[in-house]
Enzyme design. Structure first.
Site, PDB file in Angstrom:
ATOM      1  N   ASP A   1      -9.526  31.029  53.913  1.00  0.00           N
ATOM      2  CA  ASP A   1      -9.047  32.421  53.934  1.00  0.00           C
ATOM      3  C   ASP A   1      -7.712  32.540  53.196  1.00  0.00           C
ATOM      4  O   ASP A   1      -7.419  33.575  52.597  1.00  0.00           O
ATOM      5  CB  ASP A   1      -8.865  32.917  55.377  1.00  0.00           C
TER       6      ASP A   1
ATOM      7  N   LYS B 270     -13.402  31.190  64.980  1.00  0.00           N
ATOM      8  CA  LYS B 270     -12.559  30.465  64.018  1.00  0.00           C
ATOM      9  C   LYS B 270     -11.580  29.501  64.691  1.00  0.00           C
ATOM     10  O   LYS B 270     -11.261  28.456  64.133  1.00  0.00           O
ATOM     11  CB  LYS B 270     -11.781  31.450  63.139  1.00  0.00           C
TER      12      LYS B 270
HETATM   13  P1  NAP Z   1      -8.249  40.762  64.660  1.00  0.00           P
HETATM   14  O1  NAP Z   1      -8.022  39.322  64.868  1.00  0.00           O
HETATM   15  O2  NAP Z   1      -8.966  41.567  65.658  1.00  0.00           O
HETATM   16  O3  NAP Z   1      -6.784  41.423  64.415  1.00  0.00           O
HETATM   17  C1  NAP Z   1      -6.640  42.793  64.148  1.00  0.00           C
HETATM   18  C2  NAP Z   1      -5.161  43.186  64.199  1.00  0.00           C
HETATM   19  O4  NAP Z   1      -5.091  44.584  63.957  1.00  0.00           O
HETATM   20  C3  NAP Z   1      -4.520  42.936  65.577  1.00  0.00           C
HETATM   21  O5  NAP Z   1      -3.155  42.620  65.415  1.00  0.00           O
HETATM   22  C4  NAP Z   1      -4.674  44.298  66.239  1.00  0.00           C
HETATM   23  O6  NAP Z   1      -3.690  44.590  67.205  1.00  0.00           O
HETATM   24  C5  NAP Z   1      -4.444  45.222  65.055  1.00  0.00           C
HETATM   25  N1  NAP Z   1      -5.039  46.531  65.305  1.00  0.00           N
HETATM   26  C6  NAP Z   1      -6.333  46.791  65.613  1.00  0.00           C
HETATM   27  N2  NAP Z   1      -6.500  48.123  65.780  1.00  0.00           N
HETATM   28  C7  NAP Z   1      -5.280  48.680  65.612  1.00  0.00           C
HETATM   29  C8  NAP Z   1      -4.798  50.012  65.672  1.00  0.00           C
HETATM   30  N3  NAP Z   1      -5.597  51.041  65.965  1.00  0.00           N
HETATM   31  N4  NAP Z   1      -3.482  50.227  65.448  1.00  0.00           N
HETATM   32  C9  NAP Z   1      -2.651  49.207  65.165  1.00  0.00           C
HETATM   33  N5  NAP Z   1      -3.046  47.906  65.092  1.00  0.00           N
HETATM   34  C10 NAP Z   1      -4.347  47.657  65.305  1.00  0.00           C
HETATM   35  O7  NAP Z   1      -9.028  41.031  63.282  1.00  0.00           O
HETATM   36  P2  NAP Z   1      -8.913  40.182  61.929  1.00  0.00           P
HETATM   37  O8  NAP Z   1      -9.931  39.129  61.913  1.00  0.00           O
HETATM   38  O9  NAP Z   1      -7.476  39.816  61.765  1.00  0.00           O
HETATM   39  O10 NAP Z   1      -9.365  41.267  60.847  1.00  0.00           O
HETATM   40  C11 NAP Z   1      -8.529  42.353  60.496  1.00  0.00           C
HETATM   41  C12 NAP Z   1      -9.134  43.103  59.307  1.00  0.00           C
HETATM   42  O11 NAP Z   1      -9.138  42.267  58.163  1.00  0.00           O
HETATM   43  C13 NAP Z   1     -10.589  43.549  59.524  1.00  0.00           C
HETATM   44  O12 NAP Z   1     -10.763  44.800  58.935  1.00  0.00           O
HETATM   45  C14 NAP Z   1     -11.386  42.522  58.771  1.00  0.00           C
HETATM   46  O13 NAP Z   1     -12.613  43.037  58.269  1.00  0.00           O
HETATM   47  C15 NAP Z   1     -10.441  42.250  57.595  1.00  0.00           C
HETATM   48  N6  NAP Z   1     -10.674  40.925  57.030  1.00  0.00           N
HETATM   49  C16 NAP Z   1     -11.059  40.862  55.731  1.00  0.00           C
HETATM   50  C17 NAP Z   1     -11.274  39.645  55.137  1.00  0.00           C
HETATM   51  C18 NAP Z   1     -11.681  39.598  53.690  1.00  0.00           C
HETATM   52  O14 NAP Z   1     -12.196  38.564  53.250  1.00  0.00           O
HETATM   53  N7  NAP Z   1     -11.461  40.644  52.930  1.00  0.00           N
HETATM   54  C19 NAP Z   1     -11.114  38.459  55.873  1.00  0.00           C
HETATM   55  C20 NAP Z   1     -10.712  38.555  57.213  1.00  0.00           C
HETATM   56  C21 NAP Z   1     -10.508  39.799  57.776  1.00  0.00           C
HETATM   57  P3  NAP Z   1      -3.758  43.952  68.692  1.00  0.00           P
HETATM   58  O15 NAP Z   1      -3.260  42.552  68.516  1.00  0.00           O
HETATM   59  O16 NAP Z   1      -2.840  44.805  69.462  1.00  0.00           O
HETATM   60  O17 NAP Z   1      -5.195  44.052  69.125  1.00  0.00           O
END
Ligand code: NAP
Length: 304
Positions: free
Chosen positions: A120, A79
């Protein structure tokens, strides 16, 4: 596998491609969502998922022009990288620093131009617009500081007029960087950072709580970003971006305390609908597409 059975879908020599570029993409719901919409509306297009390997992104994006594609979606991990490959960007994409949608426009001389957008934000906001007054002037908590949190923070600051926002992150440096990139937008209200073990007060007082971490996602469905359910109450809206499963531990806990809950399917459909409009100029028939999506999820169970 997210197969869609489109008995009436006709693919012929005029059919134009729309491509999902990411890695991995094998389990994406986007082909099902968009091909269902094309079939319902008789759009002569087909949506395909392409797992693009590291280093191949520029060729894949250039190939969209060469193949006469209508456009593309971009997903993890491209992205941010894809943004630099665009000929032009929407204001939102520029501010967020990431794109999820590419639309191909043609100049008068036929030259193809790639425009990058970020739908998004529209997707995140879509289930909140009719209840935005209940959030205005209240506290907002966002769990996580990754890619999805960027769109969430931008949407919250630009559209929901909260009194304060708290980013709850295990890595405060990442949260700092996130806030710094929205310095101009964040002028409107204070944005604080808390660790998970210091965030009880803002969580308890928040009107809107958003989970933008993968905690609770299949196959670790017992996980939740906030295990203390006594922090939740009836005045709150708890929105989990996780869409598999639809009913996460966080949403079950919040619901048991009387909170309003929203699951990630709504953001998924909302961002798809906004991309569909950019590509086709039409409104996606969201209710019918949601029905098809939920039926497909039910048929496949939660195992992805
Ligand atoms: P990402 O860029 O990997 O970010 C994930 C965030 O969560 C980071 O800040 C990470 O911390 C934190 N995290 C991960 N594991 C953790 C844990 N065990 N404890 C505390 N914090 C934790 O992922 P993303 O793209 O933002 O996606 C996040 C979620 O949103 C996913 O489940 C994805 O499927 C969902 N999502 C849904 C949609 C939708 O259309 N519904 C769209 C986009 C995303 P660190 O920075 O320390 O790694």
């Amino acid at each position: 596998m997210r197969d869609v059975v489109c008995a009436d879908m006709k693919i012929g020599a005029q059919t134009r491609p729309v491509v999902l570029i990411g890695n991995p993409v094998d389990h994406s719901f986007s082909p099902l969502i968009h091909n269902t919409a094309y079939e319902l509306q008789g759009v002569d297009a087909v949506y395909l998922a392409a797992g693009v390997t590291v280093g191949q992104l520029p060729s894949a994006v250039r190939g969209l022009k060469a193949l006469g594609a209508i456009g593309a979606n971009v997903t993890i991990p491209y992205k941010q990288e894809a943004l630099a490959l665009m000929d032009e960007l929407s204001e939102e994409a520029t501010t967020i620093g990431a794109i999820n949608t590419i639309t191909i426009h043609h100049d008068a001389d036929g030259t193809a131009r790639l425009r990058g957008d970020n739908t998004d934000v529209a997707g995140f906001l879509s289930p909140l617009m009719e209840i935005q007054e209940t959030i205005r002037g209240g506290g907002v908590v966002i769990f996580g500081a990754g890619g999805a949190a960027r769109a969430v923070l931008f949407g919250v600051l630009s559209w929901l007029s909260p009194a304060s926002v708290t980013i709850v992150a295990r890595n405060p440096d990442r949260a700092e960087a996130l806030i710094a990139s929205f310095a101009a937008t964040a002028d409107t209200c204070p944005v604080e950072i808390e660790m998970f073990d210091t965030a009880r007060r803002p969580v308890k007082e928040a009107r809107l709580i958003v989970n933008a971490t993968p905690l609770g996602m299949y196959p670790r469905e017992a996980a939740t970003p906030w295990p203390d359910l006594t922090a939740f109450g009836p005045q709150q809206i708890v929105y989990d971006l996780v869409y598999n499963p639809q009913s996460t531990q966080l949403l079950r806990d919040a619901s048991s305390r009387g909170a309003t809950t929203i699951n990630g399917i709504e953001m998924l459909l909302g961002q798809a609908a906004a991309s569909h409009t950019l590509w086709t100029g039409r409104q996606m028939p969201v209710d019918e597409v949601r029905d098809a999506l939920l039926k497909a999820i039910e048929a496949t169970g939660t195992a992805v």
